[in-house]
Design a protein around this motif. Structure first.
Motif, PDB file in Angstrom:
ATOM      1  N   ARG A   1       0.706  -1.145   0.029  1.00 31.54           N
ATOM      2  CA  ARG A   1      -0.160  -0.028  -0.119  1.00 31.54           C
ATOM      3  C   ARG A   1       0.773   1.219   0.069  1.00 31.54           C
ATOM      4  NH1 ARG A   1      -3.476  -0.918   5.198  1.00 31.54           N
ATOM      5  NH2 ARG A   1      -2.884  -3.042   5.154  1.00 31.54           N
ATOM      6  N   GLN A   2       2.066   1.100  -0.111  1.00 31.17           N
ATOM      7  CA  GLN A   2       3.091   2.251  -0.059  1.00 31.17           C
ATOM      8  C   GLN A   2       3.317   2.614  -1.497  1.00 31.17           C
ATOM      9  OE1 GLN A   2       3.844   3.029   3.156  1.00 31.17           O
ATOM     10  NE2 GLN A   2       2.700   1.199   3.751  1.00 31.17           N
ATOM     11  N   VAL A   3       3.462   3.925  -1.644  1.00 27.15           N
ATOM     12  CA  VAL A   3       3.994   4.566  -2.975  1.00 27.15           C
ATOM     13  C   VAL A   3       5.272   4.203  -3.294  1.00 27.15           C
ATOM     14  CG1 VAL A   3       4.407   6.630  -4.206  1.00 27.15           C
ATOM     15  CG2 VAL A   3       2.733   6.656  -2.441  1.00 27.15           C
ATOM     16  N   ALA A   4       5.493   3.448  -4.404  1.00 28.03           N
ATOM     17  CA  ALA A   4       6.867   2.873  -4.857  1.00 28.03           C
ATOM     18  C   ALA A   4       7.777   4.167  -5.270  1.00 28.03           C
ATOM     19  CB  ALA A   4       6.441   1.947  -6.120  1.00 28.03           C
ATOM     20  N   THR A   5       9.110   3.426  -4.997  1.00 28.24           N
ATOM     21  CA  THR A   5       9.980   4.490  -5.276  1.00 28.24           C
ATOM     22  C   THR A   5      10.607   4.350  -6.936  1.00 28.24           C
ATOM     23  OG1 THR A   5      11.764   2.915  -4.531  1.00 28.24           O
ATOM     24  CG2 THR A   5      10.786   4.681  -2.967  1.00 28.24           C
ATOM     25  N   THR A   6      10.322   3.248  -7.521  1.00 21.77           N
ATOM     26  CA  THR A   6      10.503   3.028  -9.058  1.00 21.77           C
ATOM     27  C   THR A   6       9.036   2.824  -9.603  1.00 21.77           C
ATOM     28  OG1 THR A   6      10.838   0.622  -8.667  1.00 21.77           O
ATOM     29  CG2 THR A   6      12.758   2.112  -8.289  1.00 21.77           C
ATOM     30  N   THR A   7       9.206   2.953 -10.906  1.00 21.94           N
ATOM     31  CA  THR A   7       8.028   2.826 -11.677  1.00 21.94           C
ATOM     32  C   THR A   7       7.537   1.395 -11.509  1.00 21.94           C
ATOM     33  OG1 THR A   7       8.995   4.075 -13.399  1.00 21.94           O
ATOM     34  CG2 THR A   7       6.938   3.041 -14.059  1.00 21.94           C
ATOM     35  N   PRO A   8       6.134   1.463 -10.965  1.00 20.70           N
ATOM     36  CA  PRO A   8       5.326   0.047 -10.901  1.00 20.70           C
ATOM     37  C   PRO A   8       5.357  -0.737 -12.242  1.00 20.70           C
ATOM     38  CG  PRO A   8       4.284   1.956  -9.833  1.00 20.70           C
ATOM     39  CD  PRO A   8       5.204   2.525 -10.811  1.00 20.70           C
ATOM     40  N   GLU A   9       5.583  -1.912 -12.174  1.00 18.34           N
ATOM     41  CA  GLU A   9       5.104  -3.032 -13.133  1.00 18.34           C
ATOM     42  C   GLU A   9       3.969  -2.911 -13.670  1.00 18.34           C
ATOM     43  OE1 GLU A   9       7.526  -4.527 -14.739  1.00 18.34           O
ATOM     44  OE2 GLU A   9       9.276  -3.833 -13.645  1.00 18.34           O
ATOM     45  N   HIS A  10       2.922  -2.762 -13.026  1.00 21.79           N
ATOM     46  CA  HIS A  10       1.741  -2.935 -13.285  1.00 21.79           C
ATOM     47  C   HIS A  10       1.163  -1.705 -14.208  1.00 21.79           C
ATOM     48  CE1 HIS A  10       0.653  -0.601  -9.835  1.00 21.79           C
ATOM     49  NE2 HIS A  10      -0.248   0.032 -10.424  1.00 21.79           N
ATOM     50  N   LEU A  11       2.027  -0.471 -13.802  1.00 27.33           N
ATOM     51  CA  LEU A  11       1.721   0.709 -14.773  1.00 27.33           C
ATOM     52  C   LEU A  11       2.499   0.396 -16.070  1.00 27.33           C
ATOM     53  CD1 LEU A  11       1.391   3.537 -12.501  1.00 27.33           C
ATOM     54  CD2 LEU A  11      -0.362   2.190 -13.282  1.00 27.33           C
ATOM     55  N   LEU A  12       3.707   0.118 -16.046  1.00 27.49           N
ATOM     56  CA  LEU A  12       4.316  -0.175 -17.330  1.00 27.49           C
ATOM     57  C   LEU A  12       3.753  -1.025 -18.129  1.00 27.49           C
ATOM     58  CD1 LEU A  12       7.779  -0.752 -15.896  1.00 27.49           C
ATOM     59  CD2 LEU A  12       7.212   1.172 -17.443  1.00 27.49           C
ATOM     60  N   SER A  13       2.904  -2.270 -17.760  1.00 27.33           N
ATOM     61  CA  SER A  13       2.087  -2.885 -18.412  1.00 27.33           C
ATOM     62  C   SER A  13       0.856  -2.254 -19.024  1.00 27.33           C
ATOM     63  CB  SER A  13       1.626  -4.316 -17.587  1.00 27.33           C
ATOM     64  OG  SER A  13       0.715  -4.997 -18.249  1.00 27.33           O
ATOM     65  N   SER A  14       0.197  -1.473 -18.238  1.00 24.49           N
ATOM     66  CA  SER A  14      -0.891  -0.572 -18.403  1.00 24.49           C
ATOM     67  C   SER A  14      -0.430   0.153 -19.555  1.00 24.49           C
ATOM     68  CB  SER A  14      -1.531   0.185 -17.482  1.00 24.49           C
ATOM     69  OG  SER A  14      -2.678   0.615 -17.646  1.00 24.49           O
ATOM     70  N   GLN A  15       0.655   0.991 -19.737  1.00 30.82           N
ATOM     71  CA  GLN A  15       1.017   1.771 -20.467  1.00 30.82           C
ATOM     72  C   GLN A  15       1.019   1.304 -21.721  1.00 30.82           C
ATOM     73  OE1 GLN A  15       1.382   5.121 -20.421  1.00 30.82           O
ATOM     74  NE2 GLN A  15       2.160   5.233 -22.600  1.00 30.82           N
ATOM     75  N   GLY A  16       1.719  -0.160 -21.865  1.00 26.73           N
ATOM     76  CA  GLY A  16       1.903  -0.771 -23.085  1.00 26.73           C
ATOM     77  C   GLY A  16       0.720  -1.224 -23.605  1.00 26.73           C
ATOM     78  N   ASP A  17      -0.368  -1.369 -22.801  1.00 30.60           N
ATOM     79  CA  ASP A  17      -1.713  -1.780 -23.295  1.00 30.60           C
ATOM     80  C   ASP A  17      -2.267  -0.337 -24.140  1.00 30.60           C
ATOM     81  OD1 ASP A  17      -1.570  -4.000 -22.432  1.00 30.60           O
ATOM     82  OD2 ASP A  17      -3.038  -3.564 -20.493  1.00 30.60           O
ATOM     83  N   HIS A  18      -2.054   1.019 -23.523  1.00 30.18           N
ATOM     84  CA  HIS A  18      -2.335   2.081 -24.295  1.00 30.18           C
ATOM     85  C   HIS A  18      -1.799   2.091 -25.704  1.00 30.18           C
ATOM     86  CE1 HIS A  18      -3.780   4.330 -20.167  1.00 30.18           C
ATOM     87  NE2 HIS A  18      -4.314   3.159 -20.253  1.00 30.18           N
TER      88      HIS A  18
END
Length: 256
Positions: free
Chosen positions: A202-219
């Motif tokens: 539940r903490q804000v990550a310090t590096t780019t989250p993997e699930h957002l990299l995947s989501s961006q790829g979907d976009h």
């Protein structure tokens, strides 16, 4: 790329706004109240009084009452003749159910947008949203502000596709499935989900989250499918893209 008749292009100037059935002041109040409810700032079982909310949000009671009626239709608040409006407790099952329904609706919106045809200006704007999202992720550093900035672009990306479907009924149906935060990670911000998620996740990550990299790829893949005018592929990518949120939340909620 097919072109639409003059005057029929969707209004993408405010992609994050709610449908224009209500007056402008209600749009802002509705989004604010919805976010306060789904993030737990207003706890379940809280009675919502128009006068108190109007004072807190520095608006008149008219947009408050209009927003409460919409929230009741969305299922986020209950209405009783003797009790007025009360915040309903949203369960993690409700969130999962809403994602399932939203996946089908958003897939349909993506498919319809391609079948109807995108105007060059609207497609350029969609591409710019994708480019800006990639730029945020490629910085390699993460923070709460970066999360908010990316999720705002994400919401605008989805809303642009909703508008391009040119179907107001479909847009309204999609809006009513958004019973979790749209400007941040529901694993952190939605109490009914966060309660089932380990604290470390539940903490804000310090590096780019993997699930957002995947989501961006979907976009990016979805943008490519729209450019190629492949409506079936656009619908498939969008449906799976939305369902990925449910898969991720379910996985981390059962990982204790």
């Amino acid at each position: 790329m097919a072109t639409k008749p003059a005057g029929q292009s969707p209004d993408l100037s405010t992609p994050m706004a709610d449908p224009p059935q209500t007056e402008p002041a209600t749009h802002t109040v509705l989004m604010r109240l919805r976010e306060m409810i789904v993030t737990g700032q207003i706890p379940p079982e809280t009675r919502l009084r128009a006068e108190g909310l109007a004072t807190e949000l520095a608006v008149s009671r008219t947009p408050i009452r209009s927003a409460l009626a919409v929230l009741s239709a969305e299922g986020l608040v209950d209405y009783g003749i003797n009790r007025g409006y009360t915040v309903r407790a949203v369960t993690i099952g409700d969130v999962f159910d809403s994602i399932e329904v939203r996946a089908g609706l958003e897939g349909q919106a993506a498919r319809m947008s391609v079948e109807l045809g995108w105007e060059a200006s609207a497609l350029d704007r969609l591409a710019e949203l994708v480019r800006q999202g990639r730029a945020i992720l490629d910085r390699g550093e993460w923070s709460e502000k970066a999360e908010i900035d990316w999720y705002e672009l994400n919401h605008a990306f989805h809303r642009s596709i909703h508008h391009a479907s040119q179907n107001k009924v479909l847009r309204n149906a999609i809006r009513m499935t958004l019973i979790y935060p749209v400007f941040g990670d529901p694993a952190r911000l939605c109490p009914s989900v966060a309660a089932a998620v380990p604290l470390r996740l539940r903490q804000v990550a310090t590096t780019t989250p993997e699930h957002l990299l995947s989501s961006q790829g979907d976009h990016e893949r979805l943008l490519d499918a729209i450019r190629r005018e492949d409506s079936a592929e656009a619908g498939r990518i969008m449906t799976d893209h939305v369902l990925a949120t449910k898969r991720r939340l379910h996985a981390i909620a059962t990982r204790r």
